[in-house]
Write a protein that holds these residues in place. Sequence first.
Motif, PDB file in Angstrom:
ATOM      1  N   LEU A  95      58.782 -58.959  15.594  1.00 42.47           N
ATOM      2  CA  LEU A  95      59.197 -58.531  14.262  1.00 42.47           C
ATOM      3  C   LEU A  95      60.696 -58.285  14.185  1.00 42.47           C
ATOM      4  N   ARG A  96      61.284 -57.863  15.300  1.00 46.79           N
ATOM      5  CA  ARG A  96      62.739 -57.673  15.339  1.00 46.79           C
ATOM      6  C   ARG A  96      63.445 -59.021  15.178  1.00 46.79           C
ATOM      7  N   SER A  97      62.912 -60.053  15.839  1.00 47.63           N
ATOM      8  CA  SER A  97      63.487 -61.398  15.686  1.00 47.63           C
ATOM      9  C   SER A  97      63.408 -61.847  14.234  1.00 47.63           C
ATOM     10  N   ALA A  98      62.263 -61.603  13.599  1.00 49.28           N
ATOM     11  CA  ALA A  98      62.082 -61.992  12.197  1.00 49.28           C
ATOM     12  C   ALA A  98      63.032 -61.215  11.286  1.00 49.28           C
ATOM     13  N   GLU A  99      63.226 -59.938  11.612  1.00 51.12           N
ATOM     14  CA  GLU A  99      64.121 -59.081  10.816  1.00 51.12           C
ATOM     15  C   GLU A  99      65.569 -59.589  10.894  1.00 51.12           C
ATOM     16  N   VAL A 100      65.994 -59.935  12.098  1.00 51.99           N
ATOM     17  CA  VAL A 100      67.364 -60.458  12.288  1.00 51.99           C
ATOM     18  C   VAL A 100      67.509 -61.785  11.545  1.00 51.99           C
ATOM     19  N   PHE A 101      66.491 -62.639  11.630  1.00 52.42           N
ATOM     20  CA  PHE A 101      66.501 -63.936  10.941  1.00 52.42           C
ATOM     21  C   PHE A 101      66.621 -63.732   9.424  1.00 52.42           C
ATOM     22  N   PHE A 138      76.832 -59.557   2.616  1.00 48.54           N
ATOM     23  CA  PHE A 138      77.646 -58.639   3.422  1.00 48.54           C
ATOM     24  C   PHE A 138      79.057 -59.187   3.685  1.00 48.54           C
ATOM     25  N   GLY A 139      79.389 -60.258   2.959  1.00 47.61           N
ATOM     26  CA  GLY A 139      80.711 -60.859   3.129  1.00 47.61           C
ATOM     27  C   GLY A 139      80.842 -61.666   4.406  1.00 47.61           C
ATOM     28  N   LEU A 140      79.709 -62.110   4.926  1.00 44.39           N
ATOM     29  CA  LEU A 140      79.704 -62.848   6.194  1.00 44.39           C
ATOM     30  C   LEU A 140      79.284 -64.295   5.966  1.00 44.39           C
ATOM     31  N   LYS A 141      79.609 -65.159   6.947  1.00 46.01           N
ATOM     32  CA  LYS A 141      79.195 -66.558   6.852  1.00 46.01           C
ATOM     33  C   LYS A 141      78.261 -66.891   7.997  1.00 46.01           C
ATOM     34  N   ALA A 142      77.146 -67.506   7.656  1.00 47.86           N
ATOM     35  CA  ALA A 142      76.212 -67.982   8.680  1.00 47.86           C
ATOM     36  C   ALA A 142      75.668 -69.310   8.186  1.00 47.86           C
ATOM     37  N   GLU A 143      75.895 -70.357   8.989  1.00 49.06           N
ATOM     38  CA  GLU A 143      75.457 -71.693   8.575  1.00 49.06           C
ATOM     39  C   GLU A 143      74.515 -72.294   9.607  1.00 49.06           C
ATOM     40  N   GLY A 144      73.748 -73.278   9.155  1.00 53.32           N
ATOM     41  CA  GLY A 144      72.840 -73.985  10.072  1.00 53.32           C
ATOM     42  C   GLY A 144      71.817 -73.057  10.709  1.00 53.32           C
ATOM     43  N   LEU A 145      71.266 -72.163   9.901  1.00 56.01           N
ATOM     44  CA  LEU A 145      70.333 -71.167  10.440  1.00 56.01           C
ATOM     45  C   LEU A 145      69.021 -71.807  10.885  1.00 56.01           C
ATOM     46  N   GLY A 146      68.498 -71.319  11.970  1.00 63.39           N
ATOM     47  CA  GLY A 146      67.212 -71.816  12.459  1.00 63.39           C
ATOM     48  C   GLY A 146      66.683 -70.876  13.521  1.00 63.39           C
ATOM     49  N   TYR A 147      65.557 -71.236  14.083  1.00 65.27           N
ATOM     50  CA  TYR A 147      65.010 -70.416  15.166  1.00 65.27           C
ATOM     51  C   TYR A 147      64.270 -71.312  16.151  1.00 65.27           C
ATOM     52  N   ASP A 148      64.072 -70.791  17.343  1.00 62.35           N
ATOM     53  CA  ASP A 148      63.319 -71.471  18.393  1.00 62.35           C
ATOM     54  C   ASP A 148      62.115 -70.582  18.679  1.00 62.35           C
ATOM     55  N   LEU A 149      60.950 -70.957  18.171  1.00 64.07           N
ATOM     56  CA  LEU A 149      59.754 -70.114  18.283  1.00 64.07           C
ATOM     57  C   LEU A 149      59.425 -69.786  19.737  1.00 64.07           C
ATOM     58  N   GLU A 172      51.460 -56.974   9.751  1.00 67.83           N
ATOM     59  CA  GLU A 172      52.622 -57.231  10.618  1.00 67.83           C
ATOM     60  C   GLU A 172      52.728 -58.710  10.972  1.00 67.83           C
ATOM     61  N   PHE A 173      51.603 -59.344  11.312  1.00 71.31           N
ATOM     62  CA  PHE A 173      51.646 -60.793  11.608  1.00 71.31           C
ATOM     63  C   PHE A 173      51.959 -61.597  10.343  1.00 71.31           C
ATOM     64  N   ALA A 174      51.417 -61.180   9.203  1.00 71.52           N
ATOM     65  CA  ALA A 174      51.724 -61.858   7.947  1.00 71.52           C
ATOM     66  C   ALA A 174      53.227 -61.791   7.686  1.00 71.52           C
ATOM     67  N   SER A 175      53.802 -60.628   7.916  1.00 72.02           N
ATOM     68  CA  SER A 175      55.234 -60.408   7.700  1.00 72.02           C
ATOM     69  C   SER A 175      56.064 -61.296   8.631  1.00 72.02           C
ATOM     70  N   PHE A 176      55.676 -61.359   9.889  1.00 77.68           N
ATOM     71  CA  PHE A 176      56.415 -62.157  10.885  1.00 77.68           C
ATOM     72  C   PHE A 176      56.412 -63.639  10.513  1.00 77.68           C
ATOM     73  N   PHE A 177      55.217 -64.212  10.344  1.00 85.08           N
ATOM     74  CA  PHE A 177      55.135 -65.657  10.088  1.00 85.08           C
ATOM     75  C   PHE A 177      55.671 -66.026   8.699  1.00 85.08           C
ATOM     76  N   ASN A 178      55.492 -65.137   7.726  1.00 82.60           N
ATOM     77  CA  ASN A 178      56.022 -65.393   6.382  1.00 82.60           C
ATOM     78  C   ASN A 178      57.554 -65.459   6.418  1.00 82.60           C
ATOM     79  N   THR A 179      58.161 -64.531   7.150  1.00 76.22           N
ATOM     80  CA  THR A 179      59.630 -64.501   7.263  1.00 76.22           C
ATOM     81  C   THR A 179      60.155 -65.774   7.920  1.00 76.22           C
ATOM     82  N   LEU A 180      59.391 -66.307   8.878  1.00 76.82           N
ATOM     83  CA  LEU A 180      59.819 -67.537   9.560  1.00 76.82           C
ATOM     84  C   LEU A 180      59.466 -68.801   8.769  1.00 76.82           C
ATOM     85  N   GLY A 181      58.854 -68.629   7.588  1.00 78.39           N
ATOM     86  CA  GLY A 181      58.662 -69.777   6.709  1.00 78.39           C
ATOM     87  C   GLY A 181      57.250 -70.272   6.505  1.00 78.39           C
TER      88      GLY A 181
END
Length: 464
Positions: free
Chosen positions: A55-61, A70-81, A187-196
């Motif tokens: 869930l922490r990984s999902a939160e950061v994502f 937040f005035g920040l730039k982040a491009e090409g976002l993705g994750y490695d399950l 919690e699992f719904a939240s995790f997988f939903n956040t990852l798409g």
Amino acid sequence: MAAKSFDMIVIGAGPGGYVAAIRGAQLGLSVAVVEREHLGGICLNWGCIPTKALLRSAEVFHLMHRAKEFGLKAEGLGYDLDAVVARSRAVAKQLSGGIGHLLKKNKVTVLMGEATLPRPGVVAVKSGAGTEEITAKNIILATGARARVLPGLEADGDLVWTYKHALTPKRMPKKLLVIGSGAIGIEFASFFNTLGAETTVVEVMDRVLPVEDAEISAFAKKQFVKQGMKILEKTTVVKLDRSPGKVVAHLQDAKGTVTADFDTVISAVGIVGNVEGLGLEALGVKIDRTHVVVDEFCRTGVPGLYAIGDIAGAPWLAHKASHEGVMVAELIAGKHAHPIKPGTIAGCTYCTPQVASVGLTEEKAKAAGYTVKVGRFPFIGNGKAIALGEPEGMVKTVFDAKTGELLGAHMVGAEVTELIQGYVIGRTLETTEEDLMHTVFPHPTLSEMMHEAVLDAYGRALHM
């Protein structure tokens, strides 16, 4: 050869069992722990801890996608399950190893194997090396619980998952059905939903997170829907038709039955106690709906036999198990032990937004005959919440109008699982509204909302 004898034997090394063993050893008892699988039990290896890492990984994502705010730039976002799962497993492994070290440091004898109780005061431990018997005047059952399986909804690890499969997913679900909206399901719904994953949650009761205060449930549901989840309440999954790569779920509500296609189903429909195969019935232990019946001191009614944690019934929470473990160890060592008050045990759910509560809901307080005063304070009125970019949330307090006793506190929003402890201490110390009003909360913090929610119950809120 005479059987090895101990002052206390603990069966199960989860958060209840290993804590009981350590406390017993600290008090000078000779202690043995029997564990069939992992030190740390389900909680540490397959439950509370690894899910929080995921869930922490999902939160950061989720936050990465909000970088622009937040005035920040982040491009090409993705994750490695696989990497997300590997981190979660590493966290669990590190802590499991730590428990082995703690037991060794406290001179607790650890026996890996299956335990049975063939006779009073005797534990037989079956391992690859054979079976050995050990004896003790005091035995603590801490065997925990496992996922409940409903007929027709059995997990196969491919299309239908338990929490274990969901913690080490072989693939990312595209269309996910989560059955059950208690803490594990949501919690699992939240995790997988956040990852798409396109996520649908089915709940048989009239609201998600059914044990929570109705207002908190409604608030959380609104946020889940905003995040793209589909929530179906008062709905039952009557059947799953499985074919390669696809599950057709038959969903029944008051209007009738509809079908929907999914590629993955997670079943999170409660738990059952691990009471089988121990020989409990022959010893005269009372079992009610897969849980051992105990008194307030966790005594089973069979002399020298105690049961703690999930096997001893609700609430099914690691911190309750640990506290019971300490209480029983102190009782065995002849100390003055205090029974646990269920109303002082907090429940925490680590979805986004987080949910935390202690004591009675408004509904339950009224049903118990109390005249209540209720206070609420929204995150949007708190400086720290706005600075964090977390303006969605609420703190709710329930007081006895006659005595000022804090009957319950309920929260939804960022970091509320850390905040709830303030109210837990309040409940334990039997705090009144006056004590809480006179407490100076630091600024700027989220905790100020806890103060404001108390003030609001008495018409004295300052920032609303």
